[in-house]
Write a protein that holds these residues in place. Structure first.
Motif, PDB file in Angstrom:
ATOM      1  N   PHE A  43      27.220  51.283 -27.145  1.00 52.72           N
ATOM      2  CA  PHE A  43      26.012  50.469 -27.175  1.00 52.72           C
ATOM      3  C   PHE A  43      25.014  50.965 -26.146  1.00 52.72           C
ATOM      4  O   PHE A  43      25.387  51.339 -25.042  1.00 52.72           O
ATOM      5  N   ALA A  44      23.746  50.952 -26.538  1.00 44.02           N
ATOM      6  CA  ALA A  44      22.650  51.296 -25.630  1.00 44.02           C
ATOM      7  C   ALA A  44      21.749  50.073 -25.532  1.00 44.02           C
ATOM      8  O   ALA A  44      21.332  49.525 -26.556  1.00 44.02           O
ATOM      9  N   ALA A  45      21.464  49.629 -24.315  1.00 47.44           N
ATOM     10  CA  ALA A  45      20.632  48.439 -24.108  1.00 47.44           C
ATOM     11  C   ALA A  45      19.423  48.800 -23.264  1.00 47.44           C
ATOM     12  O   ALA A  45      19.561  49.459 -22.227  1.00 47.44           O
ATOM     13  N   ILE A  46      18.245  48.392 -23.726  1.00 53.57           N
ATOM     14  CA  ILE A  46      17.035  48.553 -22.916  1.00 53.57           C
ATOM     15  C   ILE A  46      16.687  47.185 -22.346  1.00 53.57           C
ATOM     16  O   ILE A  46      16.636  46.192 -23.069  1.00 53.57           O
ATOM     17  N   VAL A  47      16.532  47.138 -21.016  1.00 49.52           N
ATOM     18  CA  VAL A  47      16.370  45.883 -20.286  1.00 49.52           C
ATOM     19  C   VAL A  47      15.119  45.961 -19.422  1.00 49.52           C
ATOM     20  O   VAL A  47      14.796  47.010 -18.876  1.00 49.52           O
ATOM     21  N   VAL A  48      14.420  44.823 -19.312  1.00 54.53           N
ATOM     22  CA  VAL A  48      13.254  44.713 -18.433  1.00 54.53           C
ATOM     23  C   VAL A  48      13.573  43.667 -17.378  1.00 54.53           C
ATOM     24  O   VAL A  48      14.088  42.597 -17.704  1.00 54.53           O
ATOM     25  N   VAL A  49      13.300  43.985 -16.110  1.00 54.47           N
ATOM     26  CA  VAL A  49      13.475  43.010 -15.033  1.00 54.47           C
ATOM     27  C   VAL A  49      12.127  42.785 -14.354  1.00 54.47           C
ATOM     28  O   VAL A  49      11.289  43.685 -14.307  1.00 54.47           O
ATOM     29  N   GLY A  50      11.929  41.567 -13.856  1.00 54.54           N
ATOM     30  CA  GLY A  50      10.694  41.246 -13.146  1.00 54.54           C
ATOM     31  C   GLY A  50      10.850  39.953 -12.391  1.00 54.54           C
ATOM     32  O   GLY A  50      11.726  39.146 -12.693  1.00 54.54           O
ATOM     33  N   ASN A  51       9.949  39.736 -11.420  1.00 50.49           N
ATOM     34  CA  ASN A  51      10.007  38.497 -10.651  1.00 50.49           C
ATOM     35  C   ASN A  51       8.955  37.501 -11.127  1.00 50.49           C
ATOM     36  O   ASN A  51       8.754  36.473 -10.505  1.00 50.49           O
ATOM     37  N   GLU A  52       8.262  37.804 -12.213  1.00 48.96           N
ATOM     38  CA  GLU A  52       7.206  36.967 -12.787  1.00 48.96           C
ATOM     39  C   GLU A  52       6.104  36.703 -11.770  1.00 48.96           C
ATOM     40  O   GLU A  52       5.433  35.685 -11.811  1.00 48.96           O
ATOM     41  N   ASN A  53       5.926  37.651 -10.856  1.00 45.33           N
ATOM     42  CA  ASN A  53       4.874  37.538  -9.846  1.00 45.33           C
ATOM     43  C   ASN A  53       4.330  38.921  -9.494  1.00 45.33           C
ATOM     44  O   ASN A  53       4.075  39.213  -8.335  1.00 45.33           O
ATOM     45  N   GLY A  54       4.202  39.804 -10.494  1.00 44.96           N
ATOM     46  CA  GLY A  54       3.571  41.098 -10.262  1.00 44.96           C
ATOM     47  C   GLY A  54       4.510  42.273 -10.112  1.00 44.96           C
ATOM     48  O   GLY A  54       4.053  43.391  -9.898  1.00 44.96           O
ATOM     49  N   VAL A  80       6.391  40.440 -15.888  1.00 44.59           N
ATOM     50  CA  VAL A  80       5.474  40.749 -14.792  1.00 44.59           C
ATOM     51  C   VAL A  80       4.724  39.498 -14.324  1.00 44.59           C
ATOM     52  O   VAL A  80       4.193  39.469 -13.220  1.00 44.59           O
ATOM     53  N   GLY A  81       4.705  38.449 -15.141  1.00 44.01           N
ATOM     54  CA  GLY A  81       4.069  37.207 -14.734  1.00 44.01           C
ATOM     55  C   GLY A  81       2.695  36.991 -15.328  1.00 44.01           C
ATOM     56  O   GLY A  81       1.945  36.131 -14.879  1.00 44.01           O
ATOM     57  N   VAL A  82       2.325  37.756 -16.339  1.00 44.62           N
ATOM     58  CA  VAL A  82       1.043  37.583 -17.009  1.00 44.62           C
ATOM     59  C   VAL A  82       1.184  36.408 -17.982  1.00 44.62           C
ATOM     60  O   VAL A  82       2.118  36.363 -18.778  1.00 44.62           O
ATOM     61  N   THR A  83       0.256  35.447 -17.895  1.00 44.29           N
ATOM     62  CA  THR A  83       0.315  34.291 -18.794  1.00 44.29           C
ATOM     63  C   THR A  83      -0.734  34.341 -19.888  1.00 44.29           C
ATOM     64  O   THR A  83      -0.579  33.686 -20.917  1.00 44.29           O
ATOM     65  N   ASP A  84      -1.814  35.098 -19.693  1.00 45.64           N
ATOM     66  CA  ASP A  84      -2.892  35.190 -20.685  1.00 45.64           C
ATOM     67  C   ASP A  84      -3.278  36.648 -20.861  1.00 45.64           C
ATOM     68  O   ASP A  84      -3.824  37.273 -19.948  1.00 45.64           O
ATOM     69  N   VAL A  85      -2.996  37.189 -22.040  1.00 47.36           N
ATOM     70  CA  VAL A  85      -3.336  38.588 -22.313  1.00 47.36           C
ATOM     71  C   VAL A  85      -3.370  38.803 -23.821  1.00 47.36           C
ATOM     72  O   VAL A  85      -2.665  38.139 -24.576  1.00 47.36           O
ATOM     73  N   LEU A  86      -4.218  39.728 -24.243  1.00 47.82           N
ATOM     74  CA  LEU A  86      -4.257  40.164 -25.638  1.00 47.82           C
ATOM     75  C   LEU A  86      -3.701  41.581 -25.671  1.00 47.82           C
ATOM     76  O   LEU A  86      -4.170  42.439 -24.928  1.00 47.82           O
ATOM     77  N   ALA A  87      -2.711  41.825 -26.510  1.00 46.45           N
ATOM     78  CA  ALA A  87      -2.080  43.141 -26.571  1.00 46.45           C
ATOM     79  C   ALA A  87      -1.957  43.576 -28.018  1.00 46.45           C
ATOM     80  O   ALA A  87      -1.682  42.764 -28.901  1.00 46.45           O
ATOM     81  N   LYS A  88      -2.164  44.862 -28.244  1.00 48.61           N
ATOM     82  CA  LYS A  88      -2.048  45.415 -29.589  1.00 48.61           C
ATOM     83  C   LYS A  88      -1.238  46.688 -29.517  1.00 48.61           C
ATOM     84  O   LYS A  88      -1.447  47.519 -28.650  1.00 48.61           O
ATOM     85  N   SER A  89      -0.302  46.818 -30.446  1.00 50.59           N
ATOM     86  CA  SER A  89       0.512  48.016 -30.517  1.00 50.59           C
ATOM     87  C   SER A  89       0.138  48.774 -31.777  1.00 50.59           C
ATOM     88  O   SER A  89       0.078  48.182 -32.858  1.00 50.59           O
ATOM     89  N   LYS A  90      -0.134  50.054 -31.627  1.00 49.37           N
ATOM     90  CA  LYS A  90      -0.439  50.898 -32.782  1.00 49.37           C
ATOM     91  C   LYS A  90       0.533  52.063 -32.783  1.00 49.37           C
ATOM     92  O   LYS A  90       1.028  52.465 -31.748  1.00 49.37           O
ATOM     93  N   GLY A  91       0.791  52.596 -33.938  1.00 44.72           N
ATOM     94  CA  GLY A  91       1.711  53.717 -34.023  1.00 44.72           C
ATOM     95  C   GLY A  91       3.143  53.222 -34.091  1.00 44.72           C
ATOM     96  O   GLY A  91       3.437  52.202 -34.714  1.00 44.72           O
ATOM     97  N   SER A  92       4.020  53.914 -33.432  1.00 48.32           N
ATOM     98  CA  SER A  92       5.448  53.631 -33.495  1.00 48.32           C
ATOM     99  C   SER A  92       5.779  52.279 -32.856  1.00 48.32           C
ATOM    100  O   SER A  92       5.233  51.921 -31.821  1.00 48.32           O
TER     101      SER A  92
END
Length: 172
Positions: free
Chosen positions: A38-49, A123-135
């Motif tokens: 198994f391969a797992a990709i994980v993100v860690v953050g303190n929700e404050n930057g 990362v702690g962002v509460t308001d953002v617009l994001a768009k993914s294009k491509g893969s």
């Protein structure tokens, strides 16, 4: 990639929360039959930057996640979060994934899909617009999002570089 001055030096005093982005079962066919890993990709953050990502591979899911968390703690970056959103628009690409991040007004929420959402919430962002294009490959999306966040500059940094006050950065 991320600026060198955005790197976080010590993780001892940080309270990091981990999020599993994707898990991939890999099959190896041998003389004795099939072997699953198994391969797992994980993100860690303190929700404050502060945010980081890691990849862990093991024979069991829990071990792969644990390895991913340890790897993520080694690549943490500091992101300027301004009033719950990002300071400016940013475009980034990694592999076949292209992403666009735009600041949003308060109350908008995190308008992002899957892998990008995990990174932005960590990362702690509460308001953002994001768009993914491509893969839509989660590995490349996470790496592109981290690259975009690593390129962010805080309003104070911009004001200091231009030699003007922070108010003039916003009001032109």
């Amino acid at each position: 990639m991320a600026n060198k001055n955005n790197r976080v030096k010590s993780t001892n005093d940080l309270e990091l929360k981990d999020r599993l982005v994707a898990i991939n079962r890999v099959t190896k066919v041998t003389k004795g039959g099939r072997t699953f890993t198994f391969a797992a990709i994980v993100v860690v953050g303190n929700e404050n930057g502060i945010v980081g990502w890691g990849l862990g591979k093991a024979n069991e899911v829990t071990a792969a996640i644990a390895k991913g968390v340890e790897s993520a703690k080694k690549n943490l970056i500091k992101v300027p979060v301004h009033k719950g959103t990002i300071p400016h628009e940013q475009v980034a690409k990694f592999g076949g994934s292209r992403i666009i991040l735009k600041p949003a007004s308060a109350g908008t929420g995190v308008k992002a899909g899957g892998a990008m959402r995990a990174v932005l919430e960590s990362v702690g962002v509460t308001d953002v617009l994001a768009k993914s294009k491509g893969s839509s490959n989660p590995h490349n999306l996470v790496k592109a999002t981290i690259a975009a966040l690593g390129e962010m500059r805080s309003p104070m940094t911009v004001a200091q570089n231009r030699g003007i006050s922070v108010d003039k950065v916003f009001n032109g």
